[in-house]
Write an enzyme that holds these catalytic residues in place. Structure first.
Site, PDB file in Angstrom:
ATOM      1  N   ARG A  33      36.432  16.806  33.040  1.00 44.91           N
ATOM      2  CA  ARG A  33      37.891  17.251  32.359  1.00 44.91           C
ATOM      3  C   ARG A  33      37.616  18.148  31.412  1.00 44.91           C
ATOM      4  O   ARG A  33      38.503  19.024  31.347  1.00 44.91           O
ATOM      5  CB  ARG A  33      38.445  15.702  31.534  1.00 44.91           C
ATOM      6  CG  ARG A  33      38.776  14.636  32.722  1.00 44.91           C
ATOM      7  CD  ARG A  33      39.465  13.583  31.944  1.00 44.91           C
ATOM      8  NE  ARG A  33      40.739  13.932  31.594  1.00 44.91           N
ATOM      9  CZ  ARG A  33      41.829  13.235  31.236  1.00 44.91           C
ATOM     10  NH1 ARG A  33      41.578  11.734  31.062  1.00 44.91           N
ATOM     11  NH2 ARG A  33      43.058  13.383  30.942  1.00 44.91           N
ATOM     12  N   HIS A  36      44.621  15.728  41.103  1.00 42.82           N
ATOM     13  CA  HIS A  36      44.281  15.543  39.831  1.00 42.82           C
ATOM     14  C   HIS A  36      45.100  14.179  39.175  1.00 42.82           C
ATOM     15  O   HIS A  36      46.190  14.475  38.421  1.00 42.82           O
ATOM     16  CB  HIS A  36      44.625  16.647  38.951  1.00 42.82           C
ATOM     17  CG  HIS A  36      44.039  16.780  37.334  1.00 42.82           C
ATOM     18  ND1 HIS A  36      42.551  16.858  37.157  1.00 42.82           N
ATOM     19  CD2 HIS A  36      44.545  16.740  36.174  1.00 42.82           C
ATOM     20  CE1 HIS A  36      42.520  16.608  35.827  1.00 42.82           C
ATOM     21  NE2 HIS A  36      43.559  16.666  35.393  1.00 42.82           N
ATOM     22  N   TYR A  79      62.346  23.683  34.902  1.00 39.74           N
ATOM     23  CA  TYR A  79      63.174  24.893  34.917  1.00 39.74           C
ATOM     24  C   TYR A  79      62.550  26.185  35.229  1.00 39.74           C
ATOM     25  O   TYR A  79      62.947  27.443  35.282  1.00 39.74           O
ATOM     26  CB  TYR A  79      63.658  24.951  33.476  1.00 39.74           C
ATOM     27  CG  TYR A  79      64.489  24.088  33.008  1.00 39.74           C
ATOM     28  CD1 TYR A  79      65.820  23.849  33.623  1.00 39.74           C
ATOM     29  CD2 TYR A  79      64.232  23.413  31.988  1.00 39.74           C
ATOM     30  CE1 TYR A  79      66.647  22.777  33.389  1.00 39.74           C
ATOM     31  CE2 TYR A  79      65.036  22.237  31.467  1.00 39.74           C
ATOM     32  CZ  TYR A  79      66.200  22.080  32.094  1.00 39.74           C
ATOM     33  OH  TYR A  79      67.162  21.087  31.754  1.00 39.74           O
TER      34      TYR A  79
END
Length: 745
Positions: A31, A77, A121
């Site tokens: 990670r 993931h 968006y």
């Protein structure tokens, strides 16, 4: 039959230790830390690979980020959408990355810390260099693919990145027990450094720094400690001093303005707002009087923070003050930690490039082995087709005489002529000598008749020549390291030519910013504070002229030095320090400023007990008295502290401070209880204690009683109090012993 329960007995501490180490390594490797080979963390690698798989190329339309994030999370993931989207946003922000890997469309945040719009968006696609230098060879078996989290998909273990991305884009991340912080560098310089290493693997750090002189931050700025860089690049750890770039502009009327055009890399985000607040604080605390206005005129074109100065301002001293007291000069902590060969390691500049070049040779070897195999397969087929064209009549006769494909295939590969009808014995004899390979036979059987046209045969011969050239080229690359090195260098030079940009960050050795503190002329002033807690200072002569009004309107009036500190004692036992210089100094009718704004005093929680200037008590003793009749004397020097707030005394539970008073030693103290009990004692009978002590009992109180007032009598002025309509003259009370009940009035 029920299966017996299996109980594993183990030492709890050992189990916890193993579990924590497993967790820590998972965070470190899977990670938080980048791989030294591709310079990417797993979330970045998976996001880019998913975009590649979805076909969101640089020359294709943008796609919604929500689609990218959802697909990445579902396939590769499984750690939440915010971590994926945050990684995607950062890879698109050119003010954070030296080489943005994602082309973002929409609101992807700003350098001033504004967040990106929601992923529903915004849109994104791969940058051209990401496609060419990070993902282009995935179809050539250059890296290993591993199962994803649920083993339903395959993902690349590492991306075949052809530039040292760890250096170009840098990296930052917090793991368990370790942190990585690698600064970004200039692409062109890093490529020059890699080429230099390929040509000379024994190159040292100092020689490498001729090509890579230091970090190159996207925000520009100036690196002020050039001489420290060799140590940082040798060890992979250290601190880089970065300064913003400042320009001085002339304005009408002989004035000047300071314009900040580049900021330190560490200032991006919320720290720009903090910088502006720090400048306001410098003005408010009178550290400088030279700034009259500050505006942030930054836009998409770049940073522009303007400080308007008063006429005659000491510009250079003010710039030094900004470097010293604000984030305009900051420290970037370097810790070039990355996963190398499966384990975290802090690497210097040359070792990072060494790992990168080693990886490039591995990629090139696998790539050209794959390409060579393809060309050899092609050569085999081409040779079969060329040979077939020479005996095409015989092949047609075999095909026409065969009952099925199996018989024809057996004849072409092994010369088996059984079950095939020939026109002549000679044809059968020639057919029995045929020995095509399996691939060649398949190609012959699938060959169209149009391939027998003269031009087609010529094209086949030309393709065969090209194939032979490619085979020779690939074999040369694989067999000769020098040839492979030339190929790598040529490829790196093409990336430099296409994508390199000029350096933004200057590197120099700059002197420590020195601020010449202007000496403050010491003078007597009068401290005034009204009943609402608004305070100010005025000149002694101003006070004398307005003495009657000042005494009427103000609750506290002190004569002190302008360099002094005011001590504010509260009923909660706290002492708040206030610098006189922080108070507004000026006209008598000025309103002043609330004490709450300049100290830690909280008017909603505490009440004033006593206010005095530190200079007046530092060589005397202070009397402390509480509601439960606890008394003590404290040496005034104990209150000469640096902290803005300190505990002036220790209070028992449900007790509060009633009096703090500076003493000379000749006074008497009168205690008055809520039930009209009075006790007068000599101040000399009250012992001196440390400020951290509770004190001693001054008066024995009846059950349910508590002190309402404590008075200090100086022996000269008569003092009276009213009790049930009668006046009690405190000076006429008999002096008793401490810790007695006193008398009723």
């Amino acid at each position: 039959m029920q299966q017996e329960e299996q109980i594993i007995r183990t030492e709890y501490s050992e189990l916890m230790q193993k579990s924590y180490i497993d967790y820590a390594m998972s965070v470190i490797i899977a990670r938080a830390l980048p791989d030294v080979r591709d310079g990417l963390k797993p979330v970045q690698r998976r996001t880019l690979y998913d975009m590649y798989e979805l076909g969101i190329r640089y020359d294709k339309p943008y796609r919604k980020c929500a689609r990218i994030v959802g697909d990445t999370m579902g396939k590769y993931h499984p750690h939440g959408d915010s971590s994926i989207y945050d990684a995607l946003v950062v890879m698109a922000q050119e003010f954070k990355k030296g080489l943005p890997l994602v082309d973002g469309h929409g609101n992807f945040g700003s350098i001033e810390g504004d967040g990106a719009a929601a992923m529903r968006y915004t849109e994104a696609r791969l940058q051209k260099i990401t496609q060419e230098a990070f993902l282009s060879d995935l179809d050539k078996d250059v890296v290993d693919f591993v199962p994803n989290f649920d083993e339903t998909e395959k993902e690349p273990e590492v991306l075949p990145v052809k530039i040292p991305n760890l250096l170009v884009n840098g990296s930052d991340g917090i793991a368990v027990g370790m942190v990585t912080s690698t600064p970004p560098h200039n692409l062109g310089e890093v490529i020059d450094g890699v080429i230099a290493y390929i040509k000379n693997p024994d190159i040292n750090t100092e020689q490498m720094m001729e090509y890579i002189p230091g970090p190159d931050f996207p925000t520009g700025g100036i690196i002020a400690n050039k001489d420290d860089l060799i140590q940082i690049y040798s060890t992979g750890m250290g601190k880089i001093k970065i300064r913003g770039k400042v320009e001085v502009e002339q304005v009408k009327g002989g004035k000047e303005r300071i314009v900040i055009t580049e900021i330190p890399y560490t200032m991006i985000g919320a720290n720009i707002g903090k910088f502006l607040n720090d400048v306001y604080s410098l003005v408010e605390t009178k550290k400088t009087n030279d700034i009259v206005d500050i505006t942030n005129q930054s836009s998409k074109e770049g940073i522009r923070i303007v400080l308007e100065l008063r006429k005659g301002a000491d510009t250079q001293n003010l710039i030094n003050l900004l470097y010293k007291k604000t984030k305009l000069e900051d420290t970037f902590g370097v810790n070039m930690l990355a996963v190398a060969e499966g384990r975290p390691e802090t690497l210097g500049l040359v070792p990072i490039i060494r790992h990168h070049v080693k990886f490039q040779y591995e990629l090139a070897t696998r790539k050209y082995q794959t390409l060579l195999k393809k060309e050899l397969d092609k050569k085999e087929i081409q040779e079969g087709l060329i040979k077939a064209c020479d005996v095409i009549d015989l092949i047609i006769e075999i095909l026409r005489g065969s009952k099925n494909v199996k018989d024809a295939r057996a004849c072409l590969t092994d010369g088996v002529t059984d079950n095939i009808t020939f026109k002549s014995a000679q044809s059968e004899k020639m057919a029995s000598e045929l020995r095509f390979t399996e691939r060649q036979t398949t190609a012959i059987l699938e060959m169209r008749l149009q391939k027998l046209i003269g031009l087609e045969i010529e094209a086949l011969m030309k393709d065969h020549e090209d194939t032979l050239k490619h085979i020779a080229e690939y074999e040369d690359i694989l067999e000769n390291r020098a040839t492979m090195a030339k190929v790598l260098i040529k490829e790196l030079q093409s990336y430099k030519k296409q994508y390199a940009v000029p350096r933004k960050t200057l590197i120099d050795n700059l002197e420590e910013a020195v601020v010449e503190e202007k000496k403050i002329e010491e003078m007597d002033v009068v401290f005034l504070m009204d009943r609402f807690g608004y305070a100010k200072t005025v000149d002694v002569s101003v006070y004398e002229r307005n003495k009657e009004a000042a005494d009427t309107e103000n609750r506290y009036i002190l004569t002190c030095k302008n360099t002094d500190k005011i001590c504010i004692f509260t009923n909660k036992g706290q002492m708040h320090l206030l610098k006189v210089l922080d108070l507004p100094y000026g006209k008598f009718r000025d309103k002043g400023i609330p004490i709450d704004n300049l100290s830690n005093y909280d008017s909603s929680e505490e009440n004033f007990i006593y206010i005095i200037n530190l200079g007046a008590i530092i060589h005397s003793r202070l009397l402390f008295g509480t509601k439960t009749a606890m008394l003590k004397m404290v040496d005034g020097s104990e209150f000469d502290v640096a902290k803005r707030t300190t505990a002036s005394t220790k209070l028992n539970e449900d007790d509060e401070l009633l009096i703090v008073h500076a003493m000379t030693g000749e006074e008497t103290v009168v205690m008055q209880s809520e039930k009209e009990m009075f006790l007068r004692i000599e101040a000399s009978t009250i012992p001196e204690k440390k400020k951290g002590a509770v004190g001693v009992r001054g008066m024995k109180l009846n059950a349910g009683d508590a002190l309402s007032n404590i008075y200090v009598l100086d022996g000269e002025n008569e003092q009276t109090v009213e009790v049930k309509g009668k006046e009690v003259v405190l000076n006429r009370l008999r002096v008793g012993n401490r810790d007695t009940k006193g008398t009723k009035r």
